[in-house]
Design a protein around this motif. Structure first.
Motif, PDB file in Angstrom:
ATOM      1  N   GLY A  47       4.122 -19.724  73.172  1.00 56.06           N
ATOM      2  CA  GLY A  47       3.173 -20.850  73.201  1.00 56.06           C
ATOM      3  C   GLY A  47       1.768 -20.458  73.644  1.00 56.06           C
ATOM      4  N   ASP A  48       1.649 -19.688  74.731  1.00 53.26           N
ATOM      5  CA  ASP A  48       0.310 -19.327  75.221  1.00 53.26           C
ATOM      6  C   ASP A  48       0.029 -17.827  75.035  1.00 53.26           C
ATOM      7  OD1 ASP A  48       2.110 -18.394  77.046  1.00 53.26           O
ATOM      8  OD2 ASP A  48       1.013 -19.039  78.826  1.00 53.26           O
ATOM      9  N   ALA A  49       0.756 -17.194  74.092  1.00 57.09           N
ATOM     10  CA  ALA A  49       0.545 -15.750  73.869  1.00 57.09           C
ATOM     11  C   ALA A  49      -0.697 -15.514  73.007  1.00 57.09           C
ATOM     12  CB  ALA A  49       1.764 -15.139  73.197  1.00 57.09           C
ATOM     13  N   ASP A  50      -1.342 -14.371  73.202  1.00 54.90           N
ATOM     14  CA  ASP A  50      -2.478 -13.985  72.359  1.00 54.90           C
ATOM     15  C   ASP A  50      -1.998 -13.271  71.096  1.00 54.90           C
ATOM     16  OD1 ASP A  50      -4.853 -14.575  74.191  1.00 54.90           O
ATOM     17  OD2 ASP A  50      -3.483 -13.480  75.490  1.00 54.90           O
ATOM     18  N   LEU A  51      -0.884 -12.556  71.238  1.00 55.71           N
ATOM     19  CA  LEU A  51      -0.396 -11.743  70.118  1.00 55.71           C
ATOM     20  C   LEU A  51       1.127 -11.764  70.106  1.00 55.71           C
ATOM     21  CD1 LEU A  51      -1.362  -9.542  67.983  1.00 55.71           C
ATOM     22  CD2 LEU A  51      -0.878  -7.841  69.739  1.00 55.71           C
ATOM     23  N   VAL A  52       1.707 -11.970  68.914  1.00 51.14           N
ATOM     24  CA  VAL A  52       3.163 -11.835  68.751  1.00 51.14           C
ATOM     25  C   VAL A  52       3.394 -10.657  67.806  1.00 51.14           C
ATOM     26  CG1 VAL A  52       5.197 -12.881  67.669  1.00 51.14           C
ATOM     27  CG2 VAL A  52       3.832 -14.225  69.258  1.00 51.14           C
TER      28      VAL A  52
END
Ligand code: NAD
Length: 302
Positions: A70-75
């Motif tokens: 949800g609040d990640a910059d990169l997956v």
């Protein structure tokens, strides 16, 4: 501010990426590992935590699930099946496209608003599916493309000429697979065209070595992982550090409706722009052959 990265698929490729990341100076402060095998991931987290004593900066590493996106910059996605001896990358398409449908919808449901970076093979097709399944802007969906092949190419030329690979400007383009090709017409060592240093026979040998590198490694040790791990860190640094680096990622080609490997400028927005490259007629034919191969593979899963 520190950045958050979620890694989905913590097998050999995923963990090579994570280990390389922990060993390099980056602005990642939070690293979440997601895999079907939760016990193994717990073991990986414990083992990695013990490396942090030696790391450049503090990183919070933990096992997690899709809600962490949800609040990640990169997956970063490396989940899925890999080539066995004798398999081509395209042989993985059916199994991995099924896995991706669930993975991408779970990531999107979490409210993720960052950038997808895909390594699972066949990477051009899996990146296209990630774009389709997520409905994200195409610039925010990136595949590792021919970045690994380009690193292999620069290593091989540098090794032959005893020149640092950093001073070799040559690109592998097209499908990350059997139809990839090298744009020799624009390849240079320092400021001079590569043809000043190597004969056509030598260039052909290097080309064959690059295209067959994965097979040569898989036949000997079962899979490849360190090279792609470092490539994924390079792309991660370009995105999260807003570097505007030129990397041969798999990016969206509007004209042909495929994702395909070409040099592109990578920054905090993902793909800033693809670098227009002048190809010879022969090189352009090779590019179009790659387009056709990727396109028919996409049609198969559609
Ligand atoms: P691996 O078998 O070691 O690891 C795959 C991991 O994915 C496993 O841990 C498995 O549990 C996990 N997984 C499977 N389905 C999942 C799901 N639905 N959700 C979460 N996790 C799931 O394989 P590997 O050697 O790490 O290779 C992974 C992929 O990377 C393969 O497709 C391989 O071909 C590809 N690869 C790409 C490049 C490149 O240049 N792009 C290079 C090497 C390998």
């Amino acid at each position: 501010m520190g950045k958050k990265v979620v890694v989905i698929g913590c097998g050999l490729v995923g963990m090579s990426y994570v280990y390389s990341l922990v060993n390099q100076k980056t602005n990642v402060s939070e690293l979440v590992l997601v895999d079907l095998d939760k016990e193994r991931v717990m073991g990986e987290v414990m083992d990695l935590s013990h490396c942090l004593f030696f790391a450049f900066s503090r990183i919070d590493i933990r096992a997690g699930d899709y809600s962490d996106c949800g609040d990640a910059d990169l997956v970063v996605i490396t989940a899925g099946v890999k080539q066995k001896i004798g398999d081509t990358r395209m042989d993985l398409i059916e199994a991995n496209s099924v896995i991706f449908k669930t993975i991408i919808s779970s990531v999107v449901q979490s409210g993720f608003k960052g950038i997808f970076l895909v390594a699972t093979n066949p990477v051009d097709v899996m990146t296209y599916l990630t774009w389709k399944y997520s409905s994200f802007d195409c610039n925010r969906v990136i595949g590792s493309g021919t970045s690994l092949d380009t690193a292999r190419l620069r290593f091989l030329i540098g090794d032959r000429l005893k020149i640092s690979p950093k001073n070799i400007h040559a690109y592998v383009m097209g499908e990350h697979g059997d139809s990839e090709f090298i744009s020799w017409s624009g390849a240079s060592i320092g400021t001079e065209n590569v043809h000043e240093f190597l004969s056509d026979d030598e260039l052909n040998n290097i080309s064959n070595e690059v295209v067959n590198a994965a097979y040569s490694i898989i036949n000997r040790k079962g899979s490849t992982s360190y090279g792609i791990g470092m490539c994924l860190v390079d792309i991660t640094r370009a995105i999260l550090g807003d570097y505007n680096s030129i990397i041969t990622v798999s990016s969206y080609d509007l004209e042909n409706d495929v994702y395909i490997g070409r040099p592109a400028i990578i920054n905090k927005n993902g793909v800033r722009e693809v670098i227009p490259i002048t190809l010879t007629k022969e090189e352009n034919d090779k590019f179009l052959k790659s387009v056709e191969i990727i396109k028919s593979a996409i049609l198969k899963v559609k």
